[in-house]
Scaffold this active site. Structure first.
Site, short mmCIF file in Angstrom:
data_model
loop_
_atom_site.label_atom_id
_atom_site.label_comp_id
_atom_site.label_asym_id
_atom_site.label_seq_id
_atom_site.Cartn_x
_atom_site.Cartn_y
_atom_site.Cartn_z
CG ASN A 116 -2.27 11.55 2.74
OD1 ASN A 116 -1.77 10.66 2.05
ND2 ASN A 116 -1.87 11.77 3.98
CE LYS A 117 -4.85 5.57 4.70
NZ LYS A 117 -5.85 4.67 4.04
CG ASP A 126 -3.05 7.92 -1.41
OD1 ASP A 126 -2.89 8.40 -0.27
OD2 ASP A 126 -2.74 6.76 -1.71
NE ARG A 156 0.24 1.29 3.36
CZ ARG A 156 1.21 2.16 3.58
NH1 ARG A 156 2.47 1.75 3.66
NH2 ARG A 156 0.98 3.45 3.70
N GLY A 157 0.28 2.39 -0.12
CA GLY A 157 1.07 3.61 -0.31
C GLY A 157 1.12 3.89 -1.81
CB ALA A 158 0.25 6.92 -3.75
CD GLN A 169 -2.76 2.48 6.97
OE1 GLN A 169 -3.31 2.82 8.01
NE2 GLN A 169 -3.42 2.37 5.84
NE ARG A 184 -6.19 0.79 -1.65
CZ ARG A 184 -5.54 1.31 -0.61
NH1 ARG A 184 -4.26 1.07 -0.43
NH2 ARG A 184 -6.18 2.09 0.25
#
Ligand code: MRU
Length: 354
Positions: free
Chosen positions: A254-255, A244, A56-58, A203, A99
């Site tokens: 973002n998150k 992201d 995960r993570g862009a 995370q 995603r």
């Protein structure tokens, strides 16, 4: 998904590994308790690893998808010969559907598609693998550059707040926001990091704290709801986060929880930095309202570590990203430099106009 152990040193910068003839992704769902890889041998297994948040993570999602295209091409050429180009379309679609929010995924797929279009007849695999490896290596280099640009903004020595995980695990290595923090700590500008635990996937607690402890950077974990109170106590120079997707006007997805941090930062006079490669900037999306926001299953909120924590019958809303308006952002840092007080004109100028 096939889980395996690999006889290699486990580091945050080796979360995406091409080994032998396969892709191996460090299973981030199990960190820090277990260090196990998931083996990906084709596009569907790579897409499933992205969907399930093994990786995960862009930027890391984009890099993994690029390797997924190389795996798909090898399989399609083996079964269809020179007709592989038409049959790979369904693999590109499967990867694109893994995603929705991180635009780096679509950037990487578009890049690989352009390479495919320029390929001569014959086996495409080696050329596409080389391209995926180049995307991977370039991301690492870009993060180092971003780290230097971002660190230079921090007068320090100070403490900073970060959210989610934006380190080696979320990228090709070093990190975006965490890369800035690493570079700034090495220069004596950041003394301490307050890491939001980042409900519901944790995370921050499981991944960011793991990376920082390994780097001997002092880290204090806090519940997401503690961030505003921490700012009110003073001593926080910057909030530093990744992204992201950044819209053409500078709005930042973002998150979930990032928007609240930005509001609290402005209220307390704390500066707010977003670190992201230019592959995260989406000039085709006019503003934050057009960014697709992923919603994940309610159980992620209703449970903790697999245990239900809520009464039967409770529902949950689980958007996993939010949008921070450009007006709340002091600086966006990319591998090309710094965009202060971002707006549409400054973003366009940074990207070379369009
Ligand atoms: O749902 P995740 O863990 O993929 O979300 C990751 C983030 O929101 C990161 O902050 C973002 O991708 C920037 S990371 C380099």
């Amino acid at each position: 998904m096939k889980q395996v152990t690999l006889d290699i040193p486990i580091t945050a910068d080796a979360a995406i590994v091409w080994h032998g003839d396969r892709l191996y992704l460090l299973d981030q769902r199990l960190l820090p308790a277990r260090e196990v890889f998931v083996e990906c041998s084709d596009a569907p297994s790579t897409a499933e690893a992205i969907r399930a948040m093994v990786v995960r993570g862009a930027p890391a999602i984009g890099i993994s998808a690029a390797y997924g295209v190389a795996l798909a091409a090898r399989e399609r050429f083996a079964s269809a010969g020179d007709d592989w180009r038409s049959s790979i379309e369904s693999d590109l679609r499967v990867l694109a559907e893994s995603r929705p929010t991180a635009v780096n995924l679509f950037w990487a797929l578009a890049h690989m598609r352009r390479v495919i279009e320029g390929l001569p007849p014959g086996d495409p695999f080696e050329r596409l693998l080389t391209e995926a490896q180049a995307i991977h290596a370039r991301d690492r280099e870009d993060n180092r550059r971003m780290g230097d640009f971002g660190a230079a903004l921090i007068e320090g020595p100070t403490a900073v707040i970060t959210h989610c995980n934006t380190g080696g695990l979320a990228t090709g290595g070093w990190g975006t926001a965490l890369g800035v923090i690493r570079s700034a700590h090495a220069q004596g500008r950041v003394e301490r990091v307050y890491a939001d635990e980042t409900r519901p996937w944790l995370q921050g607690a499981r991944l960011t704290a793991w990376e920082l402890v390994r780097d001997h950077i002092p880290v204090q974990l806090m519940a997401d709801g503690a961030a505003a109170a921490r700012m009110a106590r003073g001593g926080i120079g910057w909030v530093i986060v990744g992204s992201d997707r950044i819209a053409a006007n500078g709005d930042v997805a973002n998150k979930i929880g990032t928007y609240g941090l930005a509001v609290a930062a402005r209220h307390h006079g704390v500066r707010f930095m977003v670190a992201a490669p230019t592959s995260t900037i989406d000039l085709d999306t006019a503003d934050g309202s057009a960014i697709p926001i992923e919603e994940r299953p309610a159980d992620e909120v209703l449970q903790c570590a697999g245990q239900r924590t809520t009464a039967a019958g409770v529902g949950a809303w689980n958007p996993v990203f939010d949008v921070t308006p450009a007006a709340l952002i002091d600086a966006i840092v990319t591998e090309r430099g710094v965009i202060e007080r971002p707006d549409a004109a400054r973003i366009a100028a940074h990207m070379g106009g369009r």
